[in-house]
Design a protein around this motif. Structure first.
Motif, PDB file in Angstrom:
ATOM      1  N   PHE A  67       9.458  30.920  29.791  1.00  0.00           N
ATOM      2  CA  PHE A  67       8.918  32.084  29.113  1.00  0.00           C
ATOM      3  C   PHE A  67       7.549  32.417  29.676  1.00  0.00           C
ATOM      4  N   GLY A  68       7.237  33.688  29.660  1.00  0.00           N
ATOM      5  CA  GLY A  68       5.929  34.155  30.094  1.00  0.00           C
ATOM      6  C   GLY A  68       5.350  35.110  29.071  1.00  0.00           C
ATOM      7  N   LYS A  78      -0.527  44.111  34.499  1.00  0.00           N
ATOM      8  CA  LYS A  78      -1.447  43.065  34.955  1.00  0.00           C
ATOM      9  C   LYS A  78      -0.737  41.746  35.197  1.00  0.00           C
ATOM     10  N   GLY A  79       0.483  41.620  34.720  1.00  0.00           N
ATOM     11  CA  GLY A  79       1.264  40.419  34.999  1.00  0.00           C
ATOM     12  C   GLY A  79       1.492  39.530  33.795  1.00  0.00           C
ATOM     13  N   TRP A  80       2.064  38.373  34.084  1.00  0.00           N
ATOM     14  CA  TRP A  80       2.515  37.437  33.063  1.00  0.00           C
ATOM     15  C   TRP A  80       2.042  36.033  33.404  1.00  0.00           C
ATOM     16  N   ASN A  81       1.809  35.246  32.363  1.00  0.00           N
ATOM     17  CA  ASN A  81       1.446  33.833  32.523  1.00  0.00           C
ATOM     18  C   ASN A  81       2.526  32.967  31.911  1.00  0.00           C
ATOM     19  N   LEU A  82       2.772  31.840  32.540  1.00  0.00           N
ATOM     20  CA  LEU A  82       3.769  30.892  32.057  1.00  0.00           C
ATOM     21  C   LEU A  82       3.364  30.352  30.694  1.00  0.00           C
ATOM     22  N   LEU A  83       4.301  30.351  29.768  1.00  0.00           N
ATOM     23  CA  LEU A  83       4.082  29.791  28.434  1.00  0.00           C
ATOM     24  C   LEU A  83       4.685  28.398  28.415  1.00  0.00           C
ATOM     25  N   GLN A  84       3.855  27.381  28.273  1.00  0.00           N
ATOM     26  CA  GLN A  84       4.321  26.001  28.239  1.00  0.00           C
ATOM     27  C   GLN A  84       4.781  25.674  26.830  1.00  0.00           C
ATOM     28  N   SER A  85       5.928  25.031  26.719  1.00  0.00           N
ATOM     29  CA  SER A  85       6.452  24.677  25.401  1.00  0.00           C
ATOM     30  C   SER A  85       6.339  23.192  25.105  1.00  0.00           C
ATOM     31  N   ASP A  86       5.778  22.422  26.041  1.00  0.00           N
ATOM     32  CA  ASP A  86       5.757  20.965  25.867  1.00  0.00           C
ATOM     33  C   ASP A  86       4.401  20.421  25.469  1.00  0.00           C
ATOM     34  N   ALA A 113       8.407  37.546  28.498  1.00  0.00           N
ATOM     35  CA  ALA A 113       9.255  37.593  29.680  1.00  0.00           C
ATOM     36  C   ALA A 113      10.018  36.273  29.774  1.00  0.00           C
ATOM     37  N   PHE A 114      11.195  36.334  30.359  1.00  0.00           N
ATOM     38  CA  PHE A 114      11.921  35.100  30.614  1.00  0.00           C
ATOM     39  C   PHE A 114      12.465  35.144  32.033  1.00  0.00           C
TER      40      PHE A 114
END
Length: 151
Positions: A67-68, A78-86, A113-114
């Motif tokens: 996910f972002g 402007k873009g997307w950042n990685l969403l950490q789930s851990d 985003a995925f």
């Protein structure tokens, strides 16, 4: 005695999950883990018999979904950042300590985003942090525009 009616939960969070021109709306509870969101996303694909999105095959393993979150919610270009789930810090600098929707700072109506990773793209160990960004494939999200198309 009549059967009990299911009540709508006012605490439900609706997320708009986006890849390319595909948007999937999921109504979820804020306390649900992000891993469950990935599973429900795969269930949504299966319920519609979707096997690919923009030519990319839908994985059967939810761990291959990332996910972002937008860098700037008011300007998705402007873009997307990685969403950490851990519990690790992502490039967004946000920490999803318990790995839930609420802990990730996602509220109703948020765009997420995925993307699908290939099994070989997933790092073998959790201690790799800087190298992941070097191999970042980017986010395939097409934002709609109200501009007239040029002929």
């Amino acid at each position: 005695m009549p059967p009990k009616q299911a009540k709508a939960d006012s605490r439900a969070t609706t997320l708009l999950l986006k890849k390319h021109k595909t948007t999937i709306l999921l109504s979820l509870q804020p306390h649900e883990p992000l891993t469950a969101v990935k599973e429900k996303l795969l269930e949504a694909f299966k319920s519609r018999n979707m096997t690919e999105v923009n030519g990319e095959p839908v994985p059967s393993d939810p761990t291959l979904i990332e996910f972002g979150v937008p860098v700037d919610r008011s300007d998705l270009e402007k873009g997307w950042n990685l969403l950490q789930s851990d519990g690790a810090k992502g490039t967004a600098g946000k920490k999803a300590s318990s790995g839930t929707i609420l802990a990730a700072g996602l509220a109703s109506g948020h765009l997420v985003a995925f993307r699908f990773r290939q099994a070989r793209d997933v790092p073998a160990s959790d201690d790799v942090d800087g190298d992941i960004e070097l191999n970042d494939p980017g986010w395939d999200v097409v934002t709609p525009s109200f501009d007239d198309e040029e002929e």
